[in-house]
Design an enzyme around this catalytic site. Structure first.
Site, PDB file in Angstrom:
ATOM      1  N   SER A 192      36.121   4.245  54.197  1.00  0.00           N
ATOM      2  CA  SER A 192      35.058   3.405  53.672  1.00  0.00           C
ATOM      3  C   SER A 192      33.790   4.213  53.414  1.00  0.00           C
ATOM      4  CB  SER A 192      34.819   2.241  54.631  1.00  0.00           C
ATOM      5  OG  SER A 192      34.008   1.255  54.048  1.00  0.00           O
ATOM      6  N   ASP A 364      42.247  -5.192  49.423  1.00  0.00           N
ATOM      7  CA  ASP A 364      41.011  -4.665  50.000  1.00  0.00           C
ATOM      8  C   ASP A 364      39.805  -5.369  49.381  1.00  0.00           C
ATOM      9  OD1 ASP A 364      38.834  -3.147  50.895  1.00  0.00           O
ATOM     10  OD2 ASP A 364      39.997  -1.295  50.908  1.00  0.00           O
ATOM     11  N   HIS A 394      41.126  -3.760  54.000  1.00  0.00           N
ATOM     12  CA  HIS A 394      40.154  -2.719  54.347  1.00  0.00           C
ATOM     13  C   HIS A 394      40.269  -2.304  55.812  1.00  0.00           C
ATOM     14  CE1 HIS A 394      36.638  -0.519  52.908  1.00  0.00           C
ATOM     15  NE2 HIS A 394      36.054  -0.743  54.080  1.00  0.00           N
TER      16      HIS A 394
END
Length: 425
Positions: A192, A364, A394
């Site tokens: 991320s 995601d 995610h």
């Protein structure tokens, strides 16, 4: 305040004991209640929170805690597994890997799954020198050469500075240690925000591409035009532009660090503490899909959130609103002063010449497939890894119970292949 918290803690202890006793499968008349409830762990005793190094050492691995000075005066914490106790390869030169966490996270996130599944442990067992970074402002990186965390100037940074200064300093530091001498490059893994800072560094300081062997982007976040996250999209009109809301929200610590509360959470969720059932019940009620590593989740609650600047969040929200991967928008007047243009410049990702592996998924909510593919079109050297599981989201990149098989082992195999080819030359 502490008295109120302790009062609630006493209530929680009562609930925990009440829920704990029925789980003992023994006839009531046989239980020695005095012995059961005179457990020392039931007494109020707020223990110091374990660090990443403590958690690593608990599994028998050598662990180190380093402090790295950045070019702009921040002091960031970085943890290391220098070698595997299973291999005893400390006298051999080991390839270096730097692993970087996501937003509001820290180095603890990478080891929550334990030595059987956690990427740092698996890398160490595969013969690597493993470093786990911490971006400025989180639990392990709250120091500066002259700024206090109580001063607003300490928090005037976004993920741009984390990439430009923190990651660059970590790479140089790892290469300068005894094992790094003679090595010119490292492997990199980010999740991320850990991918965003990589893209920012490699595009604005392209000379660092030569210091990267392979880069692995888990849930890559750069272009955010098609992001599905409802919270970010709803906040966008208010915080993604130069509004009074953005000004009030900016340049401060998000969820201000409270050492007492963090120690309290740690004590609540640690495996050997009586309140563990409360933490586990909370996790069970929140995650019922069977996808999450349930052993890791209570540890996650004990270590997260780990802190960040609100400017990091504003920068992401600006990205979603503009649809571009570009530097922080300070407003027309300040943009002209800093960038010599009314709009902030886009990151020239075409200058990222290192081997970039993009690991992404259909489900995601933060890194949409369309956005990842749009970024990939601009990267000179990329390999696409679309997760086969249509439900992979995610958070799965960090806590899925099949993380080892579907992500960690394939990543290590790519690194091993690279090392094999290099040694053959």
């Amino acid at each position: 305040m502490k008295k109120i918290i302790l009062r609630h803690l006493l209530i929680l202890i009562g609930l925990a004991v009440g829920s704990y006793a029925p789980s003992i499968d023994v006839p009531t008349g046989v239980i020695d209640f005095y012995q059961l409830y005179d457990n020392p762990e039931a007494h109020i005793r707020v223990r110091d929170r374990l660090t990443t190094a403590d958690r690593i050492a608990a599994h028998g691995y050598p662990s180190e805690h380093h402090h790295v000075l950045t070019e702009d005066g921040y002091i960031v914490g970085i943890f290391r597994i220098p070698y595997s106790h299973k291999l005893q390869n400390h006298n051999e030169q080991r390839p270096i890997v730097l692993i970087q966490h996501g937003l509001t996270s820290c180095s603890d996130a990478w080891i929550l799954c334990g030595p059987n599944d956690g990427l740092p442990y698996l890398l160490a067992d595969a013969g690597y020198d493993v470093w786990m970074g911490n971006g400025r402002g989180n639990t392990y990186s709250r120091n500066h050469t002259y700024l206090s965390t109580k001063h607003p100037s300490f928090w005037q940074f976004t993920w741009h500075e984390i990439g430009l200064y923190d990651i660059a300093a970590m790479i140089d530091y790892a290469l300068a240690r005894e094992n790094g001498k003679g090595q010119e490059a490292i492997h990199y893994v980010g999740h991320s925000q850990g991918t965003t800072v990589f893209f920012a560094l490699m595009s604005t300081r392209p000379e660092y591409n030569k210091k990267i062997k392979t880069a692995h982007m888990f849930a890559p976040v750069a272009i955010m035009k098609n992001m599905a996250n409802k919270l970010v999209r709803s906040l966008g009109p208010y915080l993604g532009h130069q509004t009074i809301y953005a000004k009030l929200f900016g340049s401060q610590e998000f969820l201000p660090h409270n050492n007492f509360l963090m120690r309290l959470l740690f004590n609540l969720c640690e495996p050997d503490f009586l309140l563990r059932p409360v933490c586990e019940n909370t996790v069970q009620s929140l995650y019922t899909g069977g996808r999450v590593n349930m052993t890791a989740m209570p540890e996650g609650l004990a270590t997260h959130p780990s802190g960040c600047s609100t400017d990091q969040m504003l920068h992401y929200i600006q990205e979603q609103q503009s649809g571009y991967f570009r530097q922080f928008d300070y407003g027309t007047k300040k943009n002209l002063h800093i960038y010599n243009s009314e709009q902030p410049p886009e990151y020239p990702v075409e200058l990222i010449t290192s081997d970039v592996h993009l690991w992404y998924s259909d489900n995601d909510g933060m890194a949409a497939v369309e956005d990842v593919e749009a970024l990939a079109e601009r990267l000179p050297k990329k390999v696409m890894h679309r997760m086969a599981d249509p439900l992979w989201d995610h958070g799965d990149f960090a806590l899925n119970h099949e993380l080892r098989e579907y992500l960690n082992e394939p990543v290590i195999a790519i690194m091993q292949q690279y090392e094999k080819e290099q040694s053959a030359e």
